[in-house]
Design an enzyme around this catalytic site. Sequence first.
Site, PDB file in Angstrom:
ATOM      1  CD  GLN A 109      19.911  21.139 -21.860  1.00 40.56           C
ATOM      2  OE1 GLN A 109      20.148  22.136 -22.543  1.00 40.56           O
ATOM      3  NE2 GLN A 109      20.798  20.203 -21.670  1.00 40.56           N
ATOM      4  CB  SER A 112      21.937  25.758 -16.200  1.00 44.55           C
ATOM      5  OG  SER A 112      22.626  25.116 -17.226  1.00 44.55           O
ATOM      6  CB  SER A 144      17.576  27.625 -24.928  1.00 50.71           C
ATOM      7  OG  SER A 144      18.891  27.906 -24.544  1.00 50.71           O
ATOM      8  CD  GLU A 227      23.697  21.153 -24.604  1.00 51.86           C
ATOM      9  OE1 GLU A 227      23.425  20.424 -23.627  1.00 51.86           O
ATOM     10  OE2 GLU A 227      23.711  22.391 -24.541  1.00 51.86           O
ATOM     11  CB  SER A 384      32.577  27.058 -20.181  1.00 47.63           C
ATOM     12  OG  SER A 384      33.401  26.440 -19.213  1.00 47.63           O
ATOM     13  CD  GLU A 386      37.032  29.217 -19.561  1.00 47.20           C
ATOM     14  OE1 GLU A 386      35.854  28.843 -19.788  1.00 47.20           O
ATOM     15  OE2 GLU A 386      37.501  30.260 -20.047  1.00 47.20           O
TER      16      GLU A 386
HETATM   17  C1  LIG Z   1      23.174  30.704 -25.095  1.00 43.50           C
HETATM   18  C2  LIG Z   1      23.057  29.755 -23.951  1.00 43.50           C
HETATM   19  C3  LIG Z   1      22.014  28.875 -23.892  1.00 43.50           C
HETATM   20  C4  LIG Z   1      21.890  28.007 -22.823  1.00 43.50           C
HETATM   21  N1  LIG Z   1      20.803  27.166 -22.788  1.00 43.50           N
HETATM   22  C5  LIG Z   1      20.621  26.365 -21.723  1.00 43.50           C
HETATM   23  C6  LIG Z   1      19.445  25.576 -21.617  1.00 43.50           C
HETATM   24  O1  LIG Z   1      18.580  25.584 -22.494  1.00 43.50           O
HETATM   25  N2  LIG Z   1      19.277  24.806 -20.533  1.00 43.50           N
HETATM   26  C7  LIG Z   1      20.198  24.750 -19.538  1.00 43.50           C
HETATM   27  O2  LIG Z   1      19.988  24.015 -18.585  1.00 43.50           O
HETATM   28  N3  LIG Z   1      21.333  25.517 -19.596  1.00 43.50           N
HETATM   29  C8  LIG Z   1      21.556  26.320 -20.648  1.00 43.50           C
HETATM   30  N4  LIG Z   1      22.683  27.113 -20.732  1.00 43.50           N
HETATM   31  C9  LIG Z   1      23.572  27.148 -19.579  1.00 43.50           C
HETATM   32  C10 LIG Z   1      24.947  26.575 -19.781  1.00 43.50           C
HETATM   33  O3  LIG Z   1      24.917  25.180 -19.794  1.00 43.50           O
HETATM   34  C11 LIG Z   1      25.812  27.115 -18.614  1.00 43.50           C
HETATM   35  O4  LIG Z   1      25.900  28.523 -18.782  1.00 43.50           O
HETATM   36  C12 LIG Z   1      27.176  26.507 -18.603  1.00 43.50           C
HETATM   37  O5  LIG Z   1      27.125  25.175 -18.192  1.00 43.50           O
HETATM   38  C13 LIG Z   1      28.129  27.294 -17.648  1.00 43.50           C
HETATM   39  O6  LIG Z   1      27.559  27.373 -16.379  1.00 43.50           O
HETATM   40  P1  LIG Z   1      27.439  28.772 -15.616  1.00 43.50           P
HETATM   41  O7  LIG Z   1      26.877  29.781 -16.529  1.00 43.50           O
HETATM   42  O8  LIG Z   1      26.760  28.511 -14.324  1.00 43.50           O
HETATM   43  O9  LIG Z   1      28.936  29.224 -15.325  1.00 43.50           O
HETATM   44  P2  LIG Z   1      29.889  28.665 -14.179  1.00 43.50           P
HETATM   45  O10 LIG Z   1      29.863  27.194 -14.147  1.00 43.50           O
HETATM   46  O11 LIG Z   1      29.575  29.396 -12.919  1.00 43.50           O
HETATM   47  O12 LIG Z   1      31.288  29.138 -14.737  1.00 43.50           O
HETATM   48  C14 LIG Z   1      31.742  30.499 -14.659  1.00 43.50           C
HETATM   49  C15 LIG Z   1      33.134  30.575 -15.268  1.00 43.50           C
HETATM   50  O13 LIG Z   1      34.019  29.740 -14.530  1.00 43.50           O
HETATM   51  C16 LIG Z   1      34.627  28.761 -15.380  1.00 43.50           C
HETATM   52  N5  LIG Z   1      34.754  27.503 -14.630  1.00 43.50           N
HETATM   53  C17 LIG Z   1      33.761  26.859 -13.961  1.00 43.50           C
HETATM   54  N6  LIG Z   1      34.231  25.712 -13.427  1.00 43.50           N
HETATM   55  C18 LIG Z   1      35.540  25.632 -13.789  1.00 43.50           C
HETATM   56  C19 LIG Z   1      36.569  24.683 -13.531  1.00 43.50           C
HETATM   57  N7  LIG Z   1      36.324  23.584 -12.826  1.00 43.50           N
HETATM   58  N8  LIG Z   1      37.798  24.917 -14.076  1.00 43.50           N
HETATM   59  C20 LIG Z   1      38.046  26.032 -14.834  1.00 43.50           C
HETATM   60  N9  LIG Z   1      37.098  26.991 -15.075  1.00 43.50           N
HETATM   61  C21 LIG Z   1      35.881  26.786 -14.566  1.00 43.50           C
HETATM   62  C22 LIG Z   1      33.698  28.620 -16.556  1.00 43.50           C
HETATM   63  O14 LIG Z   1      34.370  28.161 -17.708  1.00 43.50           O
HETATM   64  C23 LIG Z   1      33.179  30.040 -16.709  1.00 43.50           C
HETATM   65  O15 LIG Z   1      34.110  30.809 -17.448  1.00 43.50           O
HETATM   66  C24 LIG Z   1      22.851  28.002 -21.788  1.00 43.50           C
HETATM   67  C25 LIG Z   1      23.929  28.895 -21.852  1.00 43.50           C
HETATM   68  C26 LIG Z   1      24.035  29.773 -22.911  1.00 43.50           C
HETATM   69  C27 LIG Z   1      25.192  30.724 -22.951  1.00 43.50           C
END
Ligand SMILES: Cc1cc2nc3c(=O)[nH]c(=O)nc-3n(C[C@H](O)[C@H](O)[C@H](O)COP(=O)(O)OP(=O)(O)OC[C@H]3O[C@@H](n4cnc5c(N)ncnc54)[C@H](O)[C@@H]3O)c2cc1C
Length: 422
Positions: A109, A112, A144, A227, A384, A386
């Site tokens: 996928q 991100s 992933s 998902e 997440s 949040e």
């Molecule tokens: C094990 C694993 C597998 C994954 N696999 C895939 C995959 O196969 N393909 C893919 O595309 N993605 C994948 N992801 C990515 C996942 O979808 C993102 O990590 C997730 O959407 C969070 O985005 P970010 O990591 O950029 O964090 P951010 O969006 O930068 O967030 C950082 C922190 O800020 C908080 N935050 C952000 N916005 C807000 C808001 N508006 N209000 C309150 N809090 C907020 C979040 O909750 C988090 O704690 C995977 C993630 C993990 C952990």
Amino acid sequence: MADPDGVRAEFRAFLAEQWDPDLTLAEWWDRLGTSGWAAPTWPEEWFGRGLGRDAVAIVADELRAAGAVGPPSGLGLLLAGPTILAHGTDEQKARYLKPIVTGQEGWCQLFSEPGAGSDLASLQTKAERDGDEWIVNGQKVWTSGGQAAELGMLLARTDPDAPKHKGITYFALPMEQPGVEVRPLREMTGRSLFSEVFFDDARVGDDAVIGGLNNGWIVANTTLANERAGLGSGGSGAGGGAFPGKKAGMLGVRVGDLAERTARSGVQPANFGRAFDTLRTIADKLGRLDDPSIRQRLAELYTLNELGRMTAMRVKASMAAGRGPGPEANTAKLMMSRICRMVRDLGPAILGPEAMLTGSDTTGGGVVQELTLFAPAPSIYGGSDEIQKNIIGERVLGLPKEPGPDKNTPFRELKVGTQTSA
Ligand SMILES: Cc1cc2nc3c(=O)[nH]c(=O)nc-3n(C[C@H](O)[C@H](O)[C@H](O)COP(=O)(O)OP(=O)(O)OC[C@H]3O[C@@H](n4cnc5c(N)ncnc54)[C@H](O)[C@@H]3O)c2cc1C
């Protein structure tokens, strides 16, 4: 759904006739996939059996009982297939679905990016038309299974002059090409389950646009709904962790050996949905079921698991009735995060000092350590915790939406890094 006893009897008869531990994984998945049992909820004309969602649980139960290997794991069956079924043309269904159900092609996928996770619609990877093809440049992260996938569900910006949710297109991108570089990331579990993916003039055909040009946000929401609905579901059978696709290198493995790997330790592969069974089995083996504190915490985990299972049933019932996942899906996601934290604390408490040893079958062969170290992940992926709370706040409690730029502002005019939640 169709008569559950009839479905069970029919699948049991199929297993009795077709399951053979001496088959290779490719041969077994071919039998399971072409008979419609790998994806029983899909339509009959597209490698399914047109059954209700309960059939998935029945199939998983029977596979476990027979010690047979489950359908291909990974994102093809879970996400790409249902998305193509919903938005793909008949040509695309004919091209992509059979290799998914028979495990011949693995999917990842590509959503991100470093600056677009929770706020996915801010993605900056772009695709520009070049005749019958599109040229892709940009970067994805957290992909992933990226290193083992033949195809990727790619979201790319195709119209920067449209508002951010409107200029995105969904592609089925071939991963094996010079313009795609996959760099595995190492996690604290010691594994490399996900990667960074870089596109440098990567190419994808116009016939691989799923769901229409600039309609990617709608298509992506189908993927994301699947998902969320799939999060927290149980394992699919012994050896259910077998990864599809030629690149993953498992298709030639004898299925009996895969099934035996699980049977030997008596516990399921790392899977939070089945963690209660795993921890109870290990506590029993170590004689710790008499410890009142362990018993109490196991009972608490069981209760939460049951609540989670029932909430997941409500999500599935709502989807089956065509209402889409409602707020129950957000609650279920939060509950799964809580279960993961409980498993993270309870597993090592059961093992005691043996939590430092990963090789012993009695202590699960490392499954507790893996669950413990992986426990933070489910509170991040699929939206997440949040973000789930924001959604509950806005859509259930009626609290005001977060302030953000006008949703009609062209993407090109938004300041990078300041876009707010979708
Ligand atoms: C094990 C694993 C597998 C994954 N696999 C895939 C995959 O196969 N393909 C893919 O595309 N993605 C994948 N992801 C990515 C996942 O979808 C993102 O990590 C997730 O959407 C969070 O985005 P970010 O990591 O950029 O964090 P951010 O969006 O930068 O967030 C950082 C922190 O800020 C908080 N935050 C952000 N916005 C807000 C808001 N508006 N209000 C309150 N809090 C907020 C979040 O909750 C988090 O704690 C995977 C993630 C993990 C952990």
